[in-house]
Enzyme design. Structure first.
Site, mmCIF file in Angstrom:
data_model
loop_
_atom_site.group_PDB
_atom_site.id
_atom_site.type_symbol
_atom_site.label_atom_id
_atom_site.label_comp_id
_atom_site.label_asym_id
_atom_site.label_seq_id
_atom_site.Cartn_x
_atom_site.Cartn_y
_atom_site.Cartn_z
ATOM 1 N N CYS A 50 -15.136 1.490 4.255
ATOM 2 C CA CYS A 50 -15.418 2.411 5.360
ATOM 3 C C CYS A 50 -16.823 2.998 5.257
ATOM 4 O O CYS A 50 -17.377 3.461 6.257
ATOM 5 C CB CYS A 50 -14.377 3.526 5.403
ATOM 6 S SG CYS A 50 -14.336 4.576 3.944
ATOM 7 N N GLY A 115 -12.460 6.758 -7.283
ATOM 8 C CA GLY A 115 -11.973 5.585 -7.994
ATOM 9 C C GLY A 115 -11.574 4.409 -7.132
ATOM 10 O O GLY A 115 -11.439 3.292 -7.632
ATOM 11 N N GLN A 116 -11.387 4.614 -5.838
ATOM 12 C CA GLN A 116 -10.890 3.544 -4.977
ATOM 13 C C GLN A 116 -11.875 2.383 -4.855
ATOM 14 O O GLN A 116 -11.486 1.235 -4.678
ATOM 15 C CB GLN A 116 -10.566 4.102 -3.589
ATOM 16 C CG GLN A 116 -9.700 3.158 -2.772
ATOM 17 C CD GLN A 116 -9.250 3.770 -1.462
ATOM 18 O OE1 GLN A 116 -9.665 4.859 -1.103
ATOM 19 N NE2 GLN A 116 -8.406 3.059 -0.744
ATOM 20 N N SER A 194 -3.482 5.943 3.448
ATOM 21 C CA SER A 194 -2.399 6.780 3.969
ATOM 22 C C SER A 194 -1.569 7.359 2.830
ATOM 23 O O SER A 194 -1.137 8.516 2.892
ATOM 24 C CB SER A 194 -1.511 5.966 4.917
ATOM 25 O OG SER A 194 -2.252 5.546 6.042
#
EC number: 1.2.1.70
Length: 428
Positions: A50, A115-116, A194
């Site tokens: 994103c 961390g993603q 989500s």
């Protein structure tokens, strides 16, 4: 051969530009196929999140490779090259290596230390291999970057209590709504983002959460992870009905076009009904025209910067220890890269000397005649191989060990000239 990265991020382009260049996972295979079809691109990997779109390449002629990537991005986004260039950054070899290490470690993220991104880099590596974009060089680079990212997570404090895009969105919602516990909250989508939204919402006291998703099974699976909380699940056809009853809506779907716009909201909202929309998807799930509605407020990922800035200074100090650790991984990659540069010269030299050895051995054995036994031939074969290996050993060790790049290249050029070697395309 050189490594280069061409891309854009939250630092260089607003979300309305980033969403045009986003390459969703289902499009990765065709994008890699198109990029590798260009004459100057040998390897390619695509990192699309994103907050960034980065294309890593290995190219013999770097300038040509960069032009081909830029042309691809222009065609993909339908933006003219001159408009695109103002948002793009280009990094070459050492800078490109440093960049992917920092990205994997979360040091280049909007949310410093999140961390993603490490999982996203890992997925880029997996897809690049799966679709034959990643070969020897990018394979090693991404493995080294993943090692760097893991070490930063485990050996430094930057990952402790790190915020994410999802947590920053919930933080912004808490600031805007004041009392999350009293709000009816709807989440569109049931993926990883989500899940993080639900996690942070319940930790902030939200008690009325609904999940809307294309697949009921996926939504129920997410709700079960928070079984102690009464989370309701709905299918996509119910979306507008659920939104009409909500105070806050978070969108995190993989849709490539807006799924909410002014017209849809006007049909279900009462006059002057307040609604806040937090869109953390890229491409955006919420059309900008919703802001034309009275009492409807829409926020996107670029609106999270103010929230993220609040804890930036403390995390910046933690990042300094991570930078020192990255230097070790960069050095490890550079050592491998330096040894790779010598491979074609060493291989060509060994091949040429081996050919000479075989030719001269054959002449000698033919002169000795048929009475010369097989056992004697084996002894002479081993003798000549041993002589060749002994002669080549020291030059090869010294060539690989040479730390100075220019000195090593001069050595290789000297060998190529003295032995009239045809090494093909060299790394540069």
């Amino acid at each position: 051969m050189n490594i280069a990265v061409v891309g854009l991020s939250h630092k260089t382009a607003p979300v309305e530009i980033r969403e045009k260049l986003s390459i969703p996972e289902p499009q990765t295979e065709s994008a890699i196929a198109q990029l590798t079809s260009y004459p100057h691109i040998d390897e390619v990997a695509i990192l699309s999140t994103c907050n960034r779109l980065e294309i890593y390449i290995v190219a013999g002629e770097t300038d040509h490779g960069i032009r081909e990537v830029t042309q691809f991005l222009s065609e993909h986004s339908k933006l003219p090259v001159h408009s695109l260039r103002q948002h793009l950054f280009v990094l070459l070899h050492e800078d490109a290596v440093m960049h992917i290490m920092r990205v994997a470690a979360g040091l280049d993220s909007l949310v410093l230390g999140e961390g993603q991104i490490l999982a996203q880099v890992k997925n880029t590596h997996k897809l690049g291999q799966q679709y034959n974009g990643i070969k020897t060089i990018l394979n090693r680079l991404f493995k080294q970057a993943l090692t760097a990212g893991k070490r930063v997570r485990t050996e430094t404090s930057i990952g402790t209590g790190a915020v994410s895009i999802s947590s920053a969105a919930v933080e912004l919602a808490q600031i805007k709504a004041e009392n999350l516990a009293a709000c009816r909250v709807t989440i569109l989508g049931a993926g990883k983002m989500s899940r993080l939204l639900v996690q942070h919402l319940v930790s902030k006291g939200a008690t009325q959460i609904s999940i809307v998703n294309r697949s009921r099974e996926r939504a129920q699976e997410l709700a079960k992870q928070f079984s102690e909380h009464p989370i309701r699940t709905h299918l996509l056809p119910e979306m507008m009905t659920v939104i009409a009853e909500s105070h806050l809506v978070f969108t995190s779907t993989s849709a490539t076009e807006p799924i909410l716009d002014r017209a849809k909201l006007e049909m279900v909202l009462a006059p002057n009904q307040p609604l806040m929309l937090f869109d953390i998807s890229v491409p955006r799930n919420v059309h900008t025209d919703v802001n034309e509605l009275v009492n409807v407020q829409a926020f996107n990922v670029d609106d999270l910067k103010a929230v993220v800035a609040q804890n930036y200074e403390s995390r910046r100090k933690m990042a300094q220890e991570a930078e020192r650790l990255l230097e070790e991984e960069i050095e490890a990659f550079d050592i491998w890269w330096r040894s790779l540069e010598t491979v074609s010269t060493i291989s060509s030299l060994r091949s040429k000397i081996e050919t000479i050895r075989e030719q001269e051995l054959e002449k000698a054995l033919s002169r000795l005649g048929s009475e010369f036994g097989d056992k004697h031939q084996e002894v002479i074969e081993a003798l000549t191989r041993g002589i060749v290996n002994k002669i080549l050993h020291d030059p090869m060790v010294q060539l690989r060990a040479q730390q100075d790049v220019e000195a090593r290249r001069r050595c290789m050029q000297t060998l190529q000239m003295l032995f009239n070697l045809d090494v093909g395309e060299q790394f540069s």
